[in-house]
Design an enzyme around this catalytic site. Structure first.
Site, mmCIF file in Angstrom:
data_model
loop_
_atom_site.group_PDB
_atom_site.id
_atom_site.type_symbol
_atom_site.label_atom_id
_atom_site.label_comp_id
_atom_site.label_asym_id
_atom_site.label_seq_id
_atom_site.Cartn_x
_atom_site.Cartn_y
_atom_site.Cartn_z
ATOM 1 N N CYS A 147 4.888 -4.670 4.906
ATOM 2 C CA CYS A 147 3.181 -4.782 4.760
ATOM 3 C C CYS A 147 3.067 -6.134 5.425
ATOM 4 O O CYS A 147 3.795 -7.242 5.115
ATOM 5 C CB CYS A 147 3.019 -4.546 3.273
ATOM 6 S SG CYS A 147 1.251 -4.872 3.109
ATOM 7 N N HIS A 170 0.101 4.520 3.051
ATOM 8 C CA HIS A 170 -0.130 3.093 2.953
ATOM 9 C C HIS A 170 -1.207 2.501 2.949
ATOM 10 O O HIS A 170 -1.649 1.685 1.978
ATOM 11 C CB HIS A 170 1.018 2.237 4.054
ATOM 12 C CG HIS A 170 0.926 0.937 3.855
ATOM 13 N ND1 HIS A 170 2.322 0.461 3.346
ATOM 14 C CD2 HIS A 170 0.261 -0.036 4.120
ATOM 15 C CE1 HIS A 170 2.167 -1.093 3.480
ATOM 16 N NE2 HIS A 170 0.893 -1.241 3.885
ATOM 17 N N GLU A 171 -2.013 2.633 4.151
ATOM 18 C CA GLU A 171 -3.355 2.070 4.125
ATOM 19 C C GLU A 171 -4.371 2.524 3.228
ATOM 20 O O GLU A 171 -5.028 1.743 2.626
ATOM 21 C CB GLU A 171 -4.044 2.144 5.478
ATOM 22 C CG GLU A 171 -3.110 1.649 6.704
ATOM 23 C CD GLU A 171 -2.631 0.256 6.399
ATOM 24 O OE1 GLU A 171 -3.642 -0.624 5.931
ATOM 25 O OE2 GLU A 171 -1.675 -0.285 6.634
ATOM 26 N N HIS A 173 -3.794 0.809 0.079
ATOM 27 C CA HIS A 173 -4.469 -0.439 0.120
ATOM 28 C C HIS A 173 -5.911 -0.465 -0.680
ATOM 29 O O HIS A 173 -6.331 -1.270 -1.366
ATOM 30 C CB HIS A 173 -4.461 -1.276 1.328
ATOM 31 C CG HIS A 173 -3.325 -2.106 1.736
ATOM 32 N ND1 HIS A 173 -2.895 -3.125 0.956
ATOM 33 C CD2 HIS A 173 -2.201 -1.857 2.481
ATOM 34 C CE1 HIS A 173 -1.963 -3.592 1.506
ATOM 35 N NE2 HIS A 173 -1.578 -3.117 2.399
#
Length: 163
Positions: free
Chosen positions: A89, A131-132, A135
């Site tokens: 990341c 993953h995004e 976030h």
């Protein structure tokens, strides 16, 4: 459209749930352009708005020849096997840990014009979508790791020069 500085793990903006986008204007277009410019350099796959200090539900990607963005994304589908895949990341620079991710993922949301979009992919692209979106929900990938791996990751973060 300037490349923006990346916030590192420990910055409170990375731990907060992002606010949905409701206004589609020139300021939003500029933010999407900045995210795209920040995601574009070699070795990067994508950047979520909190990684540049903005608590809005947006990410931009530049991966496997696919370039784009999603506003107000929601993971709407996962499939295949849940596998450990090496993950890094930009907000946790220089550290990689095997992370459980689905082999297939799809997100739906809107683009900068407010038009509905659905983005899906396999493998690394699916990993990026998960993953995004994490976030935007205030979760950095190291927090999703199994207990022993999470301890190892947090120990490595505390010892990192950038922390």
């Amino acid at each position: 459209m300037p490349e923006r500085a990346i916030r590192h793990y420990g910055d409170p903006v990375l731990r907060s749930v992002c606010v949905p986008v409701t206004v589609f204007d020139d300021a939003l277009r500029a933010l999407v352009d900045d995210l795209a410019a920040t995601a574009a350099p070699e070795g990067r796959a994508a950047v979520a708005a909190p990684q540049i200090g903005v608590s809005r539900r947006i990410f931009a990607y530049h991966l496997d020849g696919r370039i784009g963005h999603v506003i107000n994304p929601v993971v709407v589908e996962t499939g295949g096997e849940l596998r450990d895949i090496d993950e890094g990341c930009l907000s946790v620079p220089g550290l990689w840990f095997p992370t459980p991710r689905w082999e297939h993922a799809a997100v739906s949301g809107v683009d900068v014009e407010g038009e509905e979009v659905r983005i899906e992919g396999e493998g690394v692209f699916a990993q990026m979508l998960q993953h995004e979106t994490d976030h935007l929900d205030g979760t950095v990938y190291v927090e999703t790791l199994p207990k022993e791996r999470r301890r190892e990751a947090l120990r490595a973060i505390r010892q990192a020069e950038w922390f």
